[in-house]
Structure formats: structure tokens, C-alpha cells
Design an enzyme around this catalytic site. Structure first.
Site, PDB file in Angstrom:
ATOM      1  N   SER A 144     -62.294   3.948  17.447  1.00 40.01           N
ATOM      2  CA  SER A 144     -61.505   3.037  16.066  1.00 40.01           C
ATOM      3  C   SER A 144     -62.032   2.006  15.436  1.00 40.01           C
ATOM      4  O   SER A 144     -62.836   2.158  15.986  1.00 40.01           O
ATOM      5  CB  SER A 144     -60.723   2.162  17.655  1.00 40.01           C
ATOM      6  OG  SER A 144     -60.648   1.239  17.340  1.00 40.01           O
ATOM      7  N   TYR A 186     -62.164  -2.262  25.017  1.00 40.01           N
ATOM      8  CA  TYR A 186     -62.568  -0.761  24.320  1.00 40.01           C
ATOM      9  C   TYR A 186     -63.060  -1.041  22.751  1.00 40.01           C
ATOM     10  O   TYR A 186     -63.782   0.376  22.792  1.00 40.01           O
ATOM     11  CB  TYR A 186     -60.279  -1.172  23.798  1.00 40.01           C
ATOM     12  CG  TYR A 186     -59.778  -0.417  22.486  1.00 40.01           C
ATOM     13  CD1 TYR A 186     -59.604   0.555  23.216  1.00 40.01           C
ATOM     14  CD2 TYR A 186     -60.149  -0.908  21.267  1.00 40.01           C
ATOM     15  CE1 TYR A 186     -59.426   1.869  22.769  1.00 40.01           C
ATOM     16  CE2 TYR A 186     -59.358   0.864  20.413  1.00 40.01           C
ATOM     17  CZ  TYR A 186     -59.029   1.232  21.374  1.00 40.01           C
ATOM     18  OH  TYR A 186     -58.448   2.628  20.764  1.00 40.01           O
ATOM     19  N   THR A 231     -48.794   5.865  17.283  1.00 39.85           N
ATOM     20  CA  THR A 231     -48.401   7.000  18.692  1.00 39.85           C
ATOM     21  C   THR A 231     -47.581   6.086  19.778  1.00 39.85           C
ATOM     22  O   THR A 231     -47.504   4.997  19.318  1.00 39.85           O
ATOM     23  CB  THR A 231     -49.395   7.144  19.010  1.00 39.85           C
ATOM     24  OG1 THR A 231     -50.275   6.599  19.357  1.00 39.85           O
ATOM     25  CG2 THR A 231     -50.516   8.066  17.481  1.00 39.85           C
TER      26      THR A 231
END
Ligand SMILES: NC(=O)c1ccc[n+]([C@@H]2O[C@H](COP(=O)([O-])OP(=O)(O)OC[C@H]3O[C@@H](n4cnc5c(N)ncnc54)[C@H](O)[C@@H]3O)[C@@H](O)[C@H]2O)c1
Length: 255
Positions: free
Chosen positions: A148, A161, A196
């Protein structure tokens, strides 16, 4: 590798980027196993894709379970030459949150899915790929990680994350170096913001504002554009041991 020869496992294949990859592989004439914890969505997606696709239940945090799922996929597909890691969770949380400091258990859970889960899929797949008959250039297989842009510009609340996404980037070069002797490549893709289900939970205003932050094209990425890059990596054997940003030039702000 030729797309029509693909025999792939896609973790997180029941939804979003993983599902788009699976759709593209089937459209190219390849075969794919969707590995996911979402049984109903996974089964339906595989059924919609037809006889070149199947669903295999798989929790990427379960080491033995991943090995079994990848072996089952290998048997059903008649081989394995591509593993695409798309299973992941957002895992938002601050170091000093409203309810207190970040719990170690929370951090460990995000690591277990996004980082260790990728390792589990890679090693189960590579173990089988090493026995493949080599193709052009001696190639036997390809492992793709989904990172990411948060790995580079993690925002406030993205500690866990961002750490896991930097981790899957860090693993790519040593894996590529180690598996070079088998003709197995390793690559990572660092997406910006893609439309998404992971992003669909945000308000339409937030989604629009995120899209507007992308210099060009000024919109959220389409999952099919992610799949397009996976196919480009498949086709080009010189792509190895690195990470490609796929982000329309966005550089995430602190919040
Ligand atoms: N959508 C984006 O903007 C974006 C941006 C950068 C990176 N990514 C990354 O792309 C990947 C795919 O995300 P997406 O947007 O398609 O999200 P998504 O939520 O649509 O898909 C993620 C899939 O992973 C599965 N999954 C979650 N935990 C799992 C587990 N323990 N075992 C197996 N499967 C599990 C989910 O069931 C789901 O089907 C993730 O790694 C995400 O971090 C997404």
C-alpha cells in the site's frame, strides 16, 4: 509466463482487488483458486467465474490451513505458478487512542493477517513451485504481494497497517534473491486508493475527497487496473525483487 498458462492462488480472492485478479486470469484463459475466509462470497464468485475457478476456504493466519489450501488448489488446478496475496485488513488505530494506548493484541492481529499471512501463502506456494518444469528463461513461478502507499506515507491511525505493508515490501527482495535459483520471482504492488469493498465502507463524501486528492487520473483506482498490473508483471520476467506504486501520483497527507 503466458497468461493462458496461469495456475494461480489468490488470497483474499472473494472480494475487491483479489477478485478482479481472479476475473482477469480466467478471462486470459488461465485457472485460479480463490482463497478466502468469506465462504459464501467466495463460492459465489468462483461459480460465476466458471469451470476455470474454484473456491478454497483459507484463513491466512492459520499456517497449516494455508499449506492445506494451497496444496488443494495445486491438485485441483493441475499445478501452480502464481500466488497473489490480496488478503488484508485495514486495522486502523492510534498509538494513543481515545480508549487508551494501542493494545499489543490489536497490532499483532493486523500483523498476523497482512504480514505473516503473506509469508504463509508464499512459502506454501514456493514449496510447490520449485518442482515445476521450468518455462522460458527457466521460470517456475511468481509471488506477488499487495502492499500500500501507506507503507511510505502512513496516515495518522495507520501505524499497524503501514508497518505490515512496509513489511511485505521488505520481504520481496530477499525472497527474490533466495528463489532466483529456482526461477521464482517475487514482486509487490503498492496501490493508492482503489474502489473496493474495503473503501466502500467510507462515506461517499470521503471517497470523493480521496479521489480528488489523486493528481491524475483524479478518481479512485479501479480493481481491473490492479489486475492489469498483475498481468503485466506476469508477462515481463525482468520485473523482479521490487515494488511498483499504482497510485495516480497520490502522496497521502498526515490525515
Ligand atoms: N482498496 C484499496 O484502496 C487498497 C489500497 C492499498 C492496499 N490495499 C490492499 O489490497 C488488498 C485487498 O484489499 P481490497 O481493497 O480488495 O479489500 P477487500 O476487503 O475487498 O478484500 C480483502 C479480502 O481479504 C479477505 N481476508 C481478510 N482476512 C483474511 C484472512 N485472515 N484470511 C483470508 N482472507 C482474508 C477478506 O475476506 C476479503 O475478501 C489488501 O491487502 C489491502 O490492504 C487496498
Amino acid at each position: 509466463m503466458l497468461p493462458a498458462d496461469l495456475k494461480a492462488v489468490v488470497s483474499g480472492g472473494a472480494s475487491g482487488l483479489g477478485l478482479a485478479v481472479a476475473e482477469r486470469i480466467v478471462a486470459e484463459g488461465g485457472r485460479v483458486a480463490l482463497l478466502d475466509v468469506q465462504d459464501e462470497a467466495g463460492r459465489q464468485a468462483a461459480a460465476a467465474l466458471g469451470s476455470h475457478a474454484l473456491f478454497v476456504h483459507c484463513d491466512v493466519t492459520d499456517e497449516a490451513g494455508v499449506d492445506g489450501a494451497v496444496r488443494a488448489a495445486h491438485a485441483a488446478l493441475g499445478g501452480l505458478n502464481l500466488a497473489v496475496n490480496c488478503a488484508g485488513i485495514v486495522g486502523a488505530g492510534k498509538l494513543l487512542g481515545r480508549d487508551g494506548p494501542m493494545a499489543g493484541e490489536f497490532f499483532a492481529r493486523v500483523v498476523a493477517i497482512n504480514l505473516t499471512g503473506t509469508l504463509h501463502v508464499d512459502k506454501a506456494a514456493a514449496q510447490l513451485m520449485q518442482a515445476n518444469t521450468p518455462g522460458a528463461d527457466g521460470e517456475r513461478g511468481l509471488l506477488i504481494h499487495t502492499a500500500s502507499v501507506a507503507a511510505y506515507e502512513g496516515q495518522i491511525g495507520q501505524i499497524a497497517y503501514a508497518a505490515t505493508k512496509a513489511g511485505v515490501i521488505g520481504m520481496v527482495l530477499p525472497i527474490a534473491r533466495e528463489l532466483a535459483r529456482y526461477g521464482i520471482r517475487a514482486m509487490a504492488i503498492a496501490p493508492g486508493i482503489f474502489a473496493t469493498p474495503m473503501v466502500a465502507g467510507m462515506t461517499p463524501e470521503l471517497q470523493a475527497s480521496l479521489g480528488a486528492q489523486v493528481p491524475f487520473p483524479s478518481r479512485l483506482g479501479r480493481p481491473a487496473e490492479y489486475a492489469e498490473l498483475v498481468l503485466a508483471i506476469v508477462r515481463n520476467p525482468m520485473l523482479n525483487g521490487t515494488t511498483i506504486r499504482l497510485d495516480g501520483a497520490i502522496r497521502m497527507q498526515p490525515k
